[in-house]
Design a protein around this motif. Structure first.
Motif, short mmCIF file in Angstrom:
data_model
loop_
_atom_site.label_atom_id
_atom_site.label_comp_id
_atom_site.label_asym_id
_atom_site.label_seq_id
_atom_site.Cartn_x
_atom_site.Cartn_y
_atom_site.Cartn_z
N GLY A 127 33.23 43.52 39.69
CA GLY A 127 34.24 44.38 39.36
C GLY A 127 33.59 45.16 37.93
O GLY A 127 34.15 46.30 37.89
N SER A 128 32.87 44.27 37.02
CA SER A 128 32.51 45.08 35.83
C SER A 128 31.65 46.41 36.20
O SER A 128 31.48 47.31 35.76
N LEU A 129 30.72 46.00 37.35
CA LEU A 129 29.63 46.96 37.57
C LEU A 129 30.38 48.18 38.35
O LEU A 129 29.92 49.28 37.98
N VAL A 130 31.49 48.12 38.85
CA VAL A 130 32.18 49.22 39.60
C VAL A 130 32.94 49.81 38.51
O VAL A 130 32.76 51.30 38.52
N CYS A 131 33.70 49.23 37.63
CA CYS A 131 34.14 49.90 36.54
C CYS A 131 33.27 50.48 35.27
O CYS A 131 33.59 51.44 34.53
N VAL A 243 32.08 50.56 22.50
CA VAL A 243 33.34 50.23 22.77
C VAL A 243 33.79 50.59 24.14
O VAL A 243 34.45 50.06 24.67
N ILE A 244 33.57 52.12 24.36
CA ILE A 244 33.88 52.38 25.79
C ILE A 244 33.51 51.60 26.74
O ILE A 244 34.24 51.39 27.72
N MET A 245 32.13 51.52 26.68
CA MET A 245 31.56 50.63 27.95
C MET A 245 31.95 49.17 27.83
O MET A 245 32.40 48.79 29.03
N SER A 246 32.40 48.65 26.83
CA SER A 246 32.73 47.22 26.60
C SER A 246 34.06 46.99 27.29
O SER A 246 34.54 46.19 28.06
N SER A 247 35.07 48.14 27.17
CA SER A 247 36.35 48.20 27.95
C SER A 247 36.32 48.40 29.27
O SER A 247 37.02 47.64 29.92
N GLN A 248 35.31 49.20 29.78
CA GLN A 248 35.31 49.29 31.05
C GLN A 248 34.90 48.02 31.72
O GLN A 248 35.24 47.47 32.98
N LEU A 249 33.83 47.28 31.20
CA LEU A 249 33.35 46.22 31.74
C LEU A 249 34.34 45.03 31.66
O LEU A 249 34.41 44.08 32.67
N ILE A 250 34.90 44.87 30.61
CA ILE A 250 35.69 43.73 30.42
C ILE A 250 37.09 43.87 31.72
O ILE A 250 37.45 42.92 32.28
N GLY A 251 37.39 44.99 31.61
CA GLY A 251 38.44 45.57 32.51
C GLY A 251 38.02 45.21 33.86
O GLY A 251 39.12 44.63 34.67
N GLY A 252 37.06 45.75 34.33
CA GLY A 252 36.46 45.53 35.50
C GLY A 252 36.36 44.16 35.99
O GLY A 252 36.64 43.74 37.04
N PHE A 253 35.95 43.36 34.91
CA PHE A 253 35.78 41.90 35.27
C PHE A 253 36.95 41.18 35.65
O PHE A 253 37.11 40.36 36.40
N ILE A 254 37.93 41.61 34.83
CA ILE A 254 39.41 40.91 35.05
C ILE A 254 39.95 41.56 36.41
O ILE A 254 40.55 40.49 37.12
N ALA A 255 39.59 42.73 36.65
CA ALA A 255 40.10 43.17 38.26
C ALA A 255 39.37 42.41 39.38
O ALA A 255 39.93 42.17 40.27
N GLY A 256 38.07 42.13 39.03
CA GLY A 256 37.32 41.43 39.93
C GLY A 256 37.76 40.06 40.43
O GLY A 256 37.83 39.67 41.41
N VAL A 257 37.89 39.43 38.99
CA VAL A 257 38.53 38.06 39.18
C VAL A 257 39.77 38.06 39.84
O VAL A 257 40.20 37.03 40.69
#
Length: 363
Positions: A127-131, A243-257
């Motif tokens: 999910g992180s990779l996608v976002c 910060v922009i990248m970290s927001s995408q990675l964290i948001g994607g991780f939550i979505a994937g989980v």
């Protein structure tokens, strides 16, 4: 003894609650008028919408089941929105997270609990990779993350479908489904005779972690600062790109989980042939919750309750369940409209400020 006066901050909280309640009342009133044209018993229909989910434990548990993926999607979008990144790739991240978890649940050896944990972690990473894709394009070439993410969702759908057909599809199944998950690789149920699973506990944990991350850590402060004023954040020495990248990675991780939780909690095979729609619901939830992760479960419960109630209303009264889409749309418009009750808010804020200044000057 002096009476305790309401502060401006307290009034703002109560004002938002009042505005939300009034939005619901107006939305239901308009929907009731529409219902009256399609049924001879509009009062019974609206009653079924309200009380339907409470008529049995099974129906109420279905509300909670529906609330779980909605909340995960809302949290994922919330993290990205806090950085002022309108990334809608949570939909694709959730889909790919669910597929990743399903593949591991089919093929990964080892104790079931280890497989479940590994599946969720792997789903979060995917999910992180996608976002991250819209984030990279935004930073490197200033591409619109909204346009990229919208297109990316369909890329993920067809890419995921290709992987599913090549790796996990069961040719002996009577319908389009994967092989069955390994025995025991499933989130356990909380209530007997229902499908409510321990994903509810995982969801609550993620709500708390997301809130703490955004409002109680220095990384969350940088995230909010970047989202509120990009140029000021740069002047303050904040690495905006990071910060922009970290927001995408964290948001994607939550979505994937969230995708893995839904898949391992509700299914024994992967059988999604289309995007589930939860990612787009996450945007709705953030509008209703004012981008506060603490309120996203409340908004998710409200939306889930309406949808299950609509299904009951349709079965009992014959009123189309699409009436819920009208209610949702009206509530969102009224909650998002800053002009709704703005004069009342300005008048009361001015009055409270004057009262506080007057009381502050008294000896």
């Amino acid at each position: 003894m002096k009476s305790k006066k309401m502060s401006v901050g307290q009034f703002n909280v109560w004002f938002e609650v009042l505005r939300f309640v009034l939005a619901i009342i107006i939305a239901f009133s308009i929907s009731f008028i529409i219902m009256s044209f399609s049924t001879d018993a509009p009062f019974a229909a609206i009653g079924n919408l309200f009380v339907g989910p409470l008529t049995s434990i099974r129906r109420f548990s279905t509300v909670l089941e529906t609330m779980i993926p909605l909340t995960f999607a809302g949290l994922a979008v919330s993290v990205m929105f806090k950085a002022n990144q309108f990334n809608l790739a949570a939909e694709g991240a959730l889909f790919m997270g669910a597929l990743t978890a399903a593949i591991l649940a089919i093929y990964m050896p080892g104790p079931p609990i280890v497989v479940i944990i590994a599946s969720m972690l792997a789903a979060g990473i995917v999910g992180s990779l996608v976002c991250a894709i819209p984030g990279v394009l935004k930073i490197k070439w200033n591409c619109s993350e909204m346009v990229v993410s919208l297109m990316l969702n369909y890329v993920m759908l067809y890419f995921g479908t290709y992987i599913f057909n090549q790796v996990a599809r069961d040719p002996d199944s009577a319908y389009n489904a994967s092989y069955k998950f390994r025995e025991g690789v499933k989130l356990s149920n909380i209530l007997s005779k229902t499908r409510l699973h321990t994903g509810l506990i995982i969801m609550v944990a993620f709500v708390i972690l997301t809130y703490v991350f955004i409002f109680k850590t220095k990384w969350g402060y940088k995230l909010r600062m970047t989202g509120s004023n990009l140029h000021f954040a740069k002047c303050a020495g904040i690495s905006v790109a990071g910060v922009i990248m970290s927001s995408q990675l964290i948001g994607g991780f939550i979505a994937g989980v969230g995708g893995s939780t839904e898949m391992l909690g509700m299914y024994s095979r992967f059988q999604w042939s289309a995007l589930p729609g939860y990612g787009f619901d996450g945007v709705i939830l953030n509008i209703l919750a004012k981008e506060n992760p603490a309120y996203i479960p409340v908004a998710a419960f409200f939306v889930a309750y309406l949808r299950i109630g609509a299904d009951y209303m349709y079965k009992q009264s014959g009123v189309a369940a699409e009436i819920v889409a009208i209610i949702e749309g009206l509530v969102i418009v009224l909650v998002a409209a800053t002009a709704f009750l703005s004069k009342f808010r300005h008048r009361m804020t001015t009055k409270l400020s004057k009262d506080l200044l007057t009381s502050g000057g008294e000896r």
